[in-house]
Design an enzyme around this catalytic site. Sequence first.
Site, PDB file in Angstrom:
ATOM      1  N   ASP A   1       0.871  -1.029  -0.156  1.00  0.00           N
ATOM      2  CA  ASP A   1      -0.032  -0.059  -0.008  1.00  0.00           C
ATOM      3  C   ASP A   1       0.873   1.334  -0.027  1.00  0.00           C
ATOM      4  O   ASP A   1       0.381   2.333   0.169  1.00  0.00           O
ATOM      5  CB  ASP A   1      -0.961   0.083   1.220  1.00  0.00           C
ATOM      6  CG  ASP A   1      -2.355   0.362   0.915  1.00  0.00           C
ATOM      7  OD1 ASP A   1      -2.792  -0.029  -0.443  1.00  0.00           O
ATOM      8  OD2 ASP A   1      -3.170   0.671   1.620  1.00  0.00           O
TER       9      ASP A   1
ATOM     10  N   ASP B   1      -9.275  -6.620  11.816  1.00  0.00           N
ATOM     11  CA  ASP B   1      -9.126  -8.434  11.915  1.00  0.00           C
ATOM     12  C   ASP B   1     -10.489  -8.698  13.034  1.00  0.00           C
ATOM     13  O   ASP B   1     -11.034  -9.689  12.612  1.00  0.00           O
ATOM     14  CB  ASP B   1      -8.032  -8.519  12.444  1.00  0.00           C
ATOM     15  CG  ASP B   1      -7.184  -7.432  13.368  1.00  0.00           C
ATOM     16  OD1 ASP B   1      -8.215  -6.499  13.927  1.00  0.00           O
ATOM     17  OD2 ASP B   1      -6.118  -7.505  13.767  1.00  0.00           O
TER      18      ASP B   1
END
Length: 756
Positions: A148, A291
């Site tokens: 990223d 997550d």
Amino acid sequence: MSEPMFWPWSAVYSIVVFSIVGISWLVERRRPGSTQRVGLVVALGSSLIYITWRVLFTIPSGNWISLVAGVLLVAAELAAIVQMVASTVRGWRQVEHVPVPLSALASIPSVDIYIATFSESIGVLEPTLAGAMSIRYPGDFTVYLCDDGSRPAVRKLAKRYGAEYLERDEHQHAKAGNLNNALANSGGELVVTLDADMIPTVDFLEKTVGYFVDENLAFVQAPQAFHNQDVFQHNLFSGKGLPNEQDLFMRTLQAGNGRFNAVMYVGSNAVIRRTALDAIGGFAIGVITEDMATGMLLQAAGYRTLFVPDIIAAGLAAENLSDLLTQRIRWARGNIQTARKWNPLTLPGLSWMQRWIYAAGIVYWNFGILKIVFILAPLVYLIGGIPILHAGVSSILVIWLPYFVASFVGMKVASQGRRSFTWSHVYEIAMAPTIAVAIVTEWLGFSKKVFAVTPKGVSTDKLNFRVAIASPHIVLLGLSLYALLNAFVLSPGEFNFGSVVIISFWTVYNLVGLVMAILVCLERPRKRSTERTEVDLPVEVRLWKGAPVEGRVLDLSFNGVRFALPWSNAFGPTEAARQLEQKGEIAVDGIGLISGSSRWVSETNNGLLVGFEFDELPPAEAVKLVAKITSSPRWVRHDREVSAGIAGAAARTVIGAARKANPALRTELRVATHGIAHLRQEEFELAPSFEVDLEDLSFGGCRILSPRRLSLGDHYQVDLGDRRSGGAEVQWVERHGGRYLAGLKFDGVMERMVQL
């Protein structure tokens, strides 16, 4: 409401609790694990009795200030006991782990391995990539570097190793967006998520994929383990005594969550079924703990989840206190954001136990506020004279003391030796002020959606005291000391003696945590850029002309190796000093021939110790190297407290911080030469050279005996005859009879040493 008379039954209760706890403790030391349930029952029972007594009989009602202080304290204690109950339920019974081999599958599924990265250095990222490429698997798998940060160096790294490189034009939703982009650009039936520093073992897929024979299984989660020392282990000189601070959750509580299909997905070291992710729309977005939210949504959708206890990947724990707090602030804020968006108490599809476990996890992140309340409560009484509870000394001793002792022992038993009550106290106090501020601002709606990456692979050679982090602890420490001074010296007549003794014990207990928290803020240097792992492997060393010298590898890192070369009939001190090359090659069993440079050589009675730095490793050798490192039984540190006394840790920290730094290991073996060299002062090009006696020689410098006075810092051109010539700086000078003994450091390094 007046306090009821508990005597004599309360005394009988105390004696029974102390007896059970004492016997359990003695039995547990001889037969670990045999009294786990007894310890849990006693701790839980005494906690419920204590909190009932506190709520019904001890809240002060004298004035509104006392009432508010008393209610806040009881609320904090109640929240702490909720956590204890949740931990007791999860630790009650261990789920039997039954491995499922790949052969159980009708067909071997394809796997995509995502290594998510944003700003991590190549030095951190490359071992993880090499580890992923070393995975042993009979089916198809593809490794993706999901960058990223859109960095050319990462693209080049992926190409070198034959991995796929993925980037995206827009960088929305941080890590979750990065992973969703990977989902859209890959097609494996299963996906593995790895953090940039989490190096997998070769059997990662062999130990996880077989479980997907269950078509309703959404993900398999393995523990996050760490191969370096965390902040508490390192700064408190306690790496041998303490496990990693995260081991309790990652190995014990996660195993307990598995009993209730409430295993938390922690973002790395997990294998996930693609169709399950597709069913919930991919990785959860809109929160900074994608997550935890993703795992909860998968469970709410009716999927099964599984925890495997095997250490099949390990990474780097946060390496300084500032980075640790940045990480925990993200987790704390993310849990609250998740609760706002998907409240586990109301989210459809969750069982009541799943709701409770997730809610307890969210409540846990308020520990910073709770700890501040527990620290300030006794000060309110000892400094301000404001009663914080209505109870006699005898009642406190027979109700509170059994609860405290049972909790102390119960924590040790429930955690299976991974965490003691006192060290939990230290960990939480160290982080409490910073986490408390973050939690309060998050609850007030000042939400922070930026995903802060925890820096990894940071090295420093300086001692650093984190004043900003330590300041709240220093203030609280000062207030606590003043409170004790006020109670026993300045205003002793204003307090009931029995009450002041008990509350002073409470204050001293807090003082211990505050002192240790301040010591943790004293950051020790971390000089190594990569962690070493102890191994025992044969090596052939080619740093001398002629036949290779055989030895043993003592430890390995991704950048280099330390090996021992024992003296033998064919290799002794004379042979070691003759024609030692700095550049050379070593052949390590199972890895192959590696080129590099000797960084230091140290002579011992039994042989030579050599520190050898690798040149840039070809991918094939790097993959083999990482496989060797991760297969070592010493790669990941132990996960139990061993002689982990607080007093010992404090003493080691104070002594270690006060001790002068050890001088750097001599960078090269110094060889006695008794030859001649010529020096010419560099700043005077036409100055004639003069002759000096060459006493000894190494790769990086030499010792000379000169007829002329030399000055510290002077630069000379050194001519060593048939050896290389080069510049050198005077490091030290001593008068030696009528001449001058001096140490010179070369501007470069010697290519070789030849004994004169």
